[in-house]
Motif scaffolding. Structure first.
Motif, mmCIF file in Angstrom:
data_model
loop_
_atom_site.group_PDB
_atom_site.id
_atom_site.type_symbol
_atom_site.label_atom_id
_atom_site.label_comp_id
_atom_site.label_asym_id
_atom_site.label_seq_id
_atom_site.Cartn_x
_atom_site.Cartn_y
_atom_site.Cartn_z
ATOM 1 N N LEU A 38 4.051 9.231 9.927
ATOM 2 C CA LEU A 38 3.400 9.262 11.060
ATOM 3 C C LEU A 38 2.670 7.959 11.510
ATOM 4 C CD1 LEU A 38 2.392 13.012 11.628
ATOM 5 C CD2 LEU A 38 4.396 11.942 12.672
ATOM 6 N N VAL A 39 2.027 7.567 10.437
ATOM 7 C CA VAL A 39 1.333 6.371 10.649
ATOM 8 C C VAL A 39 2.182 5.207 10.607
ATOM 9 C CG1 VAL A 39 -0.476 4.925 9.697
ATOM 10 C CG2 VAL A 39 -0.875 7.114 9.362
ATOM 11 N N MET A 40 3.114 5.236 10.093
ATOM 12 C CA MET A 40 4.217 3.962 10.052
ATOM 13 C C MET A 40 5.182 3.939 11.275
ATOM 14 S SD MET A 40 5.873 4.170 6.175
ATOM 15 C CE MET A 40 6.892 2.880 6.640
ATOM 16 N N MET A 41 4.835 5.194 12.072
ATOM 17 C CA MET A 41 5.719 4.789 13.422
ATOM 18 C C MET A 41 5.110 3.953 14.272
ATOM 19 S SD MET A 41 6.072 9.131 14.175
ATOM 20 C CE MET A 41 6.516 8.641 16.174
ATOM 21 N N TYR A 42 3.648 3.499 13.907
ATOM 22 C CA TYR A 42 2.905 2.553 14.824
ATOM 23 C C TYR A 42 2.460 1.460 14.129
ATOM 24 C CZ TYR A 42 3.272 7.112 17.163
ATOM 25 O OH TYR A 42 3.768 8.079 17.899
ATOM 26 N N VAL A 43 2.186 1.416 12.745
ATOM 27 C CA VAL A 43 1.804 0.197 12.173
ATOM 28 C C VAL A 43 2.756 -0.138 11.042
ATOM 29 C CG1 VAL A 43 -0.190 -0.590 10.844
ATOM 30 C CG2 VAL A 43 -0.488 1.175 12.647
ATOM 31 N N GLN A 44 3.210 -1.416 11.044
ATOM 32 C CA GLN A 44 3.911 -2.082 10.243
ATOM 33 C C GLN A 44 3.372 -2.416 8.973
ATOM 34 O OE1 GLN A 44 6.433 -5.032 12.387
ATOM 35 N NE2 GLN A 44 8.214 -3.357 12.329
ATOM 36 N N PHE A 45 4.046 -2.607 7.905
ATOM 37 C CA PHE A 45 3.511 -3.372 6.823
ATOM 38 C C PHE A 45 3.384 -4.748 6.989
ATOM 39 C CE2 PHE A 45 3.559 -4.896 2.289
ATOM 40 C CZ PHE A 45 2.556 -4.237 1.782
ATOM 41 N N ARG A 144 -1.181 -11.859 -7.359
ATOM 42 C CA ARG A 144 -0.645 -10.847 -6.332
ATOM 43 C C ARG A 144 -1.614 -9.954 -5.986
ATOM 44 N NH1 ARG A 144 2.416 -10.031 -10.558
ATOM 45 N NH2 ARG A 144 4.282 -10.710 -9.549
ATOM 46 N N ASP A 145 -1.552 -9.257 -5.062
ATOM 47 C CA ASP A 145 -2.403 -8.065 -4.458
ATOM 48 C C ASP A 145 -1.634 -7.054 -3.678
ATOM 49 O OD1 ASP A 145 -2.176 -9.205 -1.916
ATOM 50 O OD2 ASP A 145 -4.264 -9.673 -1.722
ATOM 51 N N GLN A 146 -2.264 -6.200 -3.156
ATOM 52 C CA GLN A 146 -1.599 -5.138 -2.412
ATOM 53 C C GLN A 146 -0.560 -5.267 -1.545
ATOM 54 O OE1 GLN A 146 -1.526 -1.510 -3.212
ATOM 55 N NE2 GLN A 146 0.128 -1.761 -1.883
ATOM 56 N N TRP A 147 -0.802 -6.593 -0.880
ATOM 57 C CA TRP A 147 -0.083 -7.117 0.166
ATOM 58 C C TRP A 147 1.041 -8.177 -0.033
ATOM 59 C CZ3 TRP A 147 -1.347 -3.068 2.824
ATOM 60 C CH2 TRP A 147 -2.775 -2.627 2.726
ATOM 61 N N THR A 148 0.986 -8.689 -1.290
ATOM 62 C CA THR A 148 1.706 -9.592 -1.817
ATOM 63 C C THR A 148 2.676 -9.196 -3.068
ATOM 64 O OG1 THR A 148 -0.223 -10.761 -2.894
ATOM 65 C CG2 THR A 148 0.423 -11.575 -0.576
ATOM 66 N N VAL A 149 2.550 -7.944 -3.369
ATOM 67 C CA VAL A 149 3.164 -7.539 -4.546
ATOM 68 C C VAL A 149 4.539 -7.531 -4.820
ATOM 69 C CG1 VAL A 149 3.340 -5.114 -3.799
ATOM 70 C CG2 VAL A 149 2.875 -5.665 -6.188
ATOM 71 N N ALA A 150 5.329 -7.793 -3.285
ATOM 72 C CA ALA A 150 7.009 -7.902 -3.667
ATOM 73 C C ALA A 150 7.518 -9.094 -4.236
ATOM 74 C CB ALA A 150 7.438 -7.859 -2.021
ATOM 75 N N ASN A 193 -2.515 0.734 6.530
ATOM 76 C CA ASN A 193 -1.366 0.948 5.908
ATOM 77 C C ASN A 193 -1.570 1.505 4.286
ATOM 78 O OD1 ASN A 193 1.548 -0.776 6.068
ATOM 79 N ND2 ASN A 193 -0.024 -1.949 7.279
ATOM 80 N N TRP A 194 -2.988 1.537 4.250
ATOM 81 C CA TRP A 194 -3.407 2.527 3.045
ATOM 82 C C TRP A 194 -3.121 3.961 3.414
ATOM 83 C CZ3 TRP A 194 -3.998 1.198 -1.823
ATOM 84 C CH2 TRP A 194 -4.513 -0.074 -1.846
ATOM 85 N N LEU A 195 -2.854 4.179 4.499
ATOM 86 C CA LEU A 195 -2.612 5.659 5.017
ATOM 87 C C LEU A 195 -1.151 5.637 5.548
ATOM 88 C CD1 LEU A 195 -5.758 6.318 7.252
ATOM 89 C CD2 LEU A 195 -5.695 6.980 4.958
#
Length: 494
Positions: A38-45, A144-150, A193-195
């Motif tokens: 539901l959160v991802m419907m409105y907030v992208q990574f 790397r961190d949570q947002w650059t782990v890819a 994004n944590w949620l």
């Protein structure tokens, strides 16, 4: 006559056992996935797309361009002229970005030097140039961190992380290798994004930094979810009575939370099953959703440049102002230059004389006719709005777009930008099937729903709430069952 009753009795016992204990784990994941979805419907990574790159690029100074694109390709030691070659300003000088596979190699258009590793001081100047009027300060340099782990960031690591003093609280990552801005984030998207995406994708840094392990974890957890959903649906059907009802005229034999779980599972179980199945398909197991060879060969044929060097004469371009990004490419034997003057403003130019270039649909369809050897071009469409396979609900799909379709067994389709002549997408039977088994089932991005928002939002919320009733009730039931079993074990030991 063969007696199936003993086998059926044992089978039902195992059915109950599997659902009971797999369901305890599966329902915990279902609660996590439905809420985060539901959160991802409105907030992208967090991501840094080309429109953002253009918006934060300074206008190109064509008078400083001394090295042509062909020389830049050679300086970068690329095997061939790349499908993606751009020019933009980098801390006051024009720099080419040569993309080859996962590598992005920077080459100065002033002196031809390859942009190697940069320190934090130089990276700060890059950020200050992209966000004028701010005072970036270094937070740290990290792998790397949570947002650059890819894995897409690997070619740029380590990364310099800066904080801006802007009201949005923006943080910017600059690759120490190549000096390119690779990401920007803000506190709002990081919090949500944590949620959202992080728990939904199981995208935790420690796990995601091991791609194979992460892939297996997602496949196995969603696989367990599918087994739990199938067994639950089966039990639900076995236990419901529509005619010869239970005492009090009830359809379900259960009470309390068990009733909620049973009836909600009957109503929403198919949705839960298709939803977790599509999540499993998102990992593209065994490359089931990958494109076929023919469509990829057609795409390669369209993008393959000739053997001749790419020509560029900046004489006519030096009078241009406002170009923020230039892309060099070939259309058959013809060199072309695509310039961005804004995030959504593009123009195609001749790289030799700077004159505007336009194409007719007939010209592009004629060129596309030979993309699939032995097949006929039977579809020549100009799409001016989304269709079932070319839509902008999640990915930006430019419109208008030309769709060239063939009568070969795989029904290969090619999407061509009528303005630039670049191929912007492909489709075949495999990719179209994947669209339905993943995107449609997981995101409910059916054309009718997404064309009539907020109808799509309402449907997704209602089905997600139904899925939450199934999963939350399953968690409560499982917790009580475990508690009762532990109490019984403790009593026996006493």
């Amino acid at each position: 006559m063969l007696n199936w009753r003993p086998a059926w009795k044992i089978g039902k016992r195992w059915l109950w056992f599997v659902h009971r204990w797999l369901g305890v784990a599966a329902c915990l994941f279902f609660v996590l996935w439905f809420l985060s979805g539901l959160v991802m419907m409105y907030v992208q990574f967090p991501h840094f797309v080309e429109s953002e790159r253009v918006a934060h690029s300074q206008p190109l100074d064509w008078s400083k361009v001394r090295i042509g694109p062909q020389a830049a390709v050679e300086k970068a030691k690329a095997k061939a002229f790349p499908a993606d070659l751009t020019l933009s300003m980098w801390s006051g000088e024009p720099v080419y970005r040569v993309v080859e596979g996962r590598k992005r190699i920077g080459v100065s258009a002033v002196d031809g030097r390859v942009i190697g590793e940069i320190d934090a001081t130089k990276a700060k100047a890059v950020v200050a140039s992209a966000w004028p009027g701010t005072s970036p300060h270094l937070l740290r340099t990290l792998e790397r961190d949570q947002w650059t782990v890819a894995q897409g960031f690997n070619a740029s690591r380590p990364l310099h992380l800066f904080a801006l003093d802007d009201p949005a609280g923006t943080q910017v990552y600059v690759g120490s290798k190549g000096g390119e801005i690779v990401l920007d984030t803000n506190p709002t998207e990081r919090f949500w994004n944590w949620l959202g995406a992080v728990p939904h994708w199981l995208y935790f840094t420690a796990l995601r930094s091991m791609p194979q392990a992460w892939n297996e974890v997602v496949l196995w957890t969603s696989g367990i979810g599918m087994v739990s959903a199938v067994s639950g649906l089966w039990i639900g059907v076995l236990r419901v009575r529509l005619k010869r009802r239970y005492a009090g005229g009830r359809m379900s034999p259960y009470r309390g939370w068990m009733t909620w779980h049973h009836l909600a599972g009957l109503i929403g179980g198919v949705f839960v099953l298709t939803w977790v199945f599509s999540g499993w398909m998102s990992m593209n197991p065994n490359d089931w959703g990958g494109p076929g060879e023919a469509v990829m060969m057609g795409r390669k044929a369209w993008m393959t440049p000739p053997k001749t060097p790419y020509p560029l004469d900046t004489t006519a371009l030096r009078t241009r102002t406002g170009d923020r990004l230039a892309r060099f490419y070939w259309l058959g034997e013809r060199p072309l230059l695509l310039v961005n003057t804004g995030p959504d403003a593009q123009r195609v130019l001749d790289p030799i004389n700077g004159a505007p270039v336009t194409f007719t649909d007939a010209e592009l369809f004629e060129k596309a006719a030979g993309l699939v050897p032995g097949a006929h071009l039977v579809m020549r469409d100009r799409l001016t709005r989304d269709d079932a396979y070319w839509y902008s609900h999640h990915d930006r799909a430019p419109l208008p777009v030309l769709r060239a379709g063939f009568d070969d067994p795989a029904r290969n389709w090619f999407y061509i930008d009528p303005k630039s002549g670049r191929m912007v997408g492909v489709a075949d039977n495999s990719l179209r099937l994947y669209r339905w088994t993943f995107s449609a089932l997981h995101s409910l991005d059916f054309r009718f729903l997404i064309a009539h928002r907020p109808l799509w939002d309402v449907v997704v919320w209602l089905l997600s709430i139904l899925g939450l009733i199934v999963s939350v009730s399953g968690v409560v039931i499982g917790w009580r069952r475990i508690g009762a079993d532990l109490a019984s074990l403790k009593k026996k030991r006493a």
